[in-house]
Design a protein around this motif. Structure first.
Motif, PDB file in Angstrom:
ATOM      1  N   UNK A 124       2.388  44.451  32.106  1.00  0.00           N
ATOM      2  CA  UNK A 124       2.534  43.166  31.623  1.00  0.00           C
ATOM      3  C   UNK A 124       1.410  42.718  31.179  1.00  0.00           C
ATOM      4  N   UNK A 125       1.323  42.473  29.710  1.00  0.00           N
ATOM      5  CA  UNK A 125      -0.003  41.479  29.150  1.00  0.00           C
ATOM      6  C   UNK A 125       0.085  40.322  29.209  1.00  0.00           C
ATOM      7  N   UNK A 126      -0.896  39.400  29.172  1.00  0.00           N
ATOM      8  CA  UNK A 126      -0.962  37.952  29.193  1.00  0.00           C
ATOM      9  C   UNK A 126       0.261  37.472  27.975  1.00  0.00           C
ATOM     10  N   UNK A 127       0.097  38.071  26.995  1.00  0.00           N
ATOM     11  CA  UNK A 127       0.770  37.705  25.839  1.00  0.00           C
ATOM     12  C   UNK A 127       2.302  37.895  26.325  1.00  0.00           C
ATOM     13  N   UNK A 128       2.580  38.969  26.766  1.00  0.00           N
ATOM     14  CA  UNK A 128       4.289  39.257  27.387  1.00  0.00           C
ATOM     15  C   UNK A 128       4.674  37.931  28.256  1.00  0.00           C
ATOM     16  N   UNK A 129       3.519  37.679  29.166  1.00  0.00           N
ATOM     17  CA  UNK A 129       3.602  36.488  30.120  1.00  0.00           C
ATOM     18  C   UNK A 129       4.060  35.375  29.261  1.00  0.00           C
ATOM     19  N   UNK A 130       3.159  34.810  28.239  1.00  0.00           N
ATOM     20  CA  UNK A 130       3.319  33.735  27.464  1.00  0.00           C
ATOM     21  C   UNK A 130       4.519  33.619  26.611  1.00  0.00           C
ATOM     22  N   UNK A 131       5.002  34.660  26.083  1.00  0.00           N
ATOM     23  CA  UNK A 131       6.203  35.071  25.468  1.00  0.00           C
ATOM     24  C   UNK A 131       7.464  34.706  26.366  1.00  0.00           C
ATOM     25  N   UNK A 132       7.484  35.532  27.493  1.00  0.00           N
ATOM     26  CA  UNK A 132       8.566  35.324  28.392  1.00  0.00           C
ATOM     27  C   UNK A 132       8.766  33.930  28.881  1.00  0.00           C
ATOM     28  N   UNK A 133       7.572  33.083  29.259  1.00  0.00           N
ATOM     29  CA  UNK A 133       7.592  31.804  29.761  1.00  0.00           C
ATOM     30  C   UNK A 133       7.934  30.883  28.657  1.00  0.00           C
ATOM     31  N   UNK A 134       7.519  30.991  27.567  1.00  0.00           N
ATOM     32  CA  UNK A 134       7.846  30.199  26.372  1.00  0.00           C
ATOM     33  C   UNK A 134       9.288  30.401  26.087  1.00  0.00           C
ATOM     34  N   UNK A 135      10.140  31.243  26.355  1.00  0.00           N
ATOM     35  CA  UNK A 135      11.383  31.510  26.202  1.00  0.00           C
ATOM     36  C   UNK A 135      12.172  30.874  27.123  1.00  0.00           C
ATOM     37  N   UNK A 136      11.868  30.590  28.320  1.00  0.00           N
ATOM     38  CA  UNK A 136      12.532  30.531  29.375  1.00  0.00           C
ATOM     39  C   UNK A 136      13.286  28.836  29.065  1.00  0.00           C
ATOM     40  N   UNK A 137      12.871  28.198  28.534  1.00  0.00           N
ATOM     41  CA  UNK A 137      13.643  27.004  28.383  1.00  0.00           C
ATOM     42  C   UNK A 137      14.989  27.348  27.313  1.00  0.00           C
ATOM     43  N   UNK A 184      20.780  42.350  31.613  1.00  0.00           N
ATOM     44  CA  UNK A 184      19.880  41.270  31.439  1.00  0.00           C
ATOM     45  C   UNK A 184      19.266  41.410  29.742  1.00  0.00           C
ATOM     46  N   UNK A 185      18.862  42.455  29.412  1.00  0.00           N
ATOM     47  CA  UNK A 185      18.449  42.421  28.047  1.00  0.00           C
ATOM     48  C   UNK A 185      19.523  42.085  27.123  1.00  0.00           C
ATOM     49  N   UNK A 186      20.557  42.836  27.288  1.00  0.00           N
ATOM     50  CA  UNK A 186      21.793  42.495  26.427  1.00  0.00           C
ATOM     51  C   UNK A 186      22.027  40.883  26.297  1.00  0.00           C
ATOM     52  N   UNK A 187      22.199  40.461  27.502  1.00  0.00           N
ATOM     53  CA  UNK A 187      22.442  39.194  27.616  1.00  0.00           C
ATOM     54  C   UNK A 187      21.609  38.251  26.772  1.00  0.00           C
ATOM     55  N   UNK A 188      20.343  38.413  26.965  1.00  0.00           N
ATOM     56  CA  UNK A 188      19.491  37.664  26.441  1.00  0.00           C
ATOM     57  C   UNK A 188      19.461  37.700  24.694  1.00  0.00           C
ATOM     58  N   UNK A 190      16.090  34.506  17.770  1.00  0.00           N
ATOM     59  CA  UNK A 190      14.791  34.353  18.458  1.00  0.00           C
ATOM     60  C   UNK A 190      14.308  35.186  19.307  1.00  0.00           C
ATOM     61  N   UNK A 191      15.441  36.280  19.868  1.00  0.00           N
ATOM     62  CA  UNK A 191      14.997  37.321  20.710  1.00  0.00           C
ATOM     63  C   UNK A 191      14.471  38.422  20.040  1.00  0.00           C
ATOM     64  N   UNK A 192      13.178  38.287  19.542  1.00  0.00           N
ATOM     65  CA  UNK A 192      12.491  39.147  18.618  1.00  0.00           C
ATOM     66  C   UNK A 192      12.311  40.524  19.569  1.00  0.00           C
ATOM     67  N   UNK A 193      12.050  41.735  18.612  1.00  0.00           N
ATOM     68  CA  UNK A 193      11.841  43.062  19.392  1.00  0.00           C
ATOM     69  C   UNK A 193      10.567  42.789  20.168  1.00  0.00           C
ATOM     70  N   UNK A 194       9.753  42.034  19.786  1.00  0.00           N
ATOM     71  CA  UNK A 194       8.398  41.769  20.641  1.00  0.00           C
ATOM     72  C   UNK A 194       8.662  41.235  22.022  1.00  0.00           C
ATOM     73  N   UNK A 195       9.812  39.875  22.032  1.00  0.00           N
ATOM     74  CA  UNK A 195      10.177  39.011  23.107  1.00  0.00           C
ATOM     75  C   UNK A 195      10.938  40.208  24.101  1.00  0.00           C
TER      76      UNK A 195
END
Ligand code: HEM
Length: 137
Positions: free
Chosen positions: A1-14, A99-103, A110-115
């Protein structure tokens, strides 16, 4: 898990929490259809309560992704509870897929391949903390 992964996932939480109720229903329907062996584990479960617990756990874990000591202290005991519920390591793959399917369904474009890759890495990290590695003989 990279710092970028963490930012992406946290930003998508809301965005995930905004659709929490529908997402939790979609998630369990999908889980039971891709892996019917998970259904009996929830035979005596109050599902509306369980859906709320799931979203609460996702929020807790995502918010603590950048604090490994918090993950370990919360997630290790959760993993032990799961073994007692009869959850087997292979069930974690089914849950990850559902989980990934649901997201994907819930977040749409907005659920991009990177996210998606970032969520997959975060989920793998949680599984590694929840599922004990086989003991060394
Ligand atoms: C990252 C992975 C997971 C997280 C964060 C998670 C989260 C939770 C939480 C917070 C609870 C509430 C009770 C407790 O604190 O022990 C719970 C219960 C439960 N989980 Fe999970 N879970 C995960 C994976 C799984 C998997 C892979 C399965 C198997 C299909 C599963 C099946 C269950 C069952 C059967 C219960 C008990 C329901 C009851 O009270 O009747 N979970 N989970």
């Amino acid at each position: 898990v990279t710092p970028r992964d963490i930012t992406l996932v946290q930003d998508s939480l809301p965005r995930v929490l905004a659709i929490a109720d529908e997402a939790a229903v979609l998630f369990y329907d999908r889980l039971f259809s891709i892996d019917p062996t998970t259904r009996p584990l929830f035979a005596r479960t109050n599902m509306p309560e369980q859906r709320a617990k799931l979203m609460g756990a996702i929020a807790m874990v995502v918010r603590s992704l950048d604090r490994p000591e918090v993950i370990l202290s919360n997630v290790r005991p959760l993993g032990r509870n799961h073994a007692a519920y009869g959850v087997e390591p292979r069930h974690y793959d089914s849950v990850g897929e559902a989980l990934l399917w649901t997201l994907e369904q819930g977040l749409g474009a907005s659920f991009t391949p990177e996210l998606k890759r970032a969520w997959a890495s975060a989920y793998k990290l949680i599984c590694e903390a929840m599922v004990p590695a086989p003991a060394v003989a």
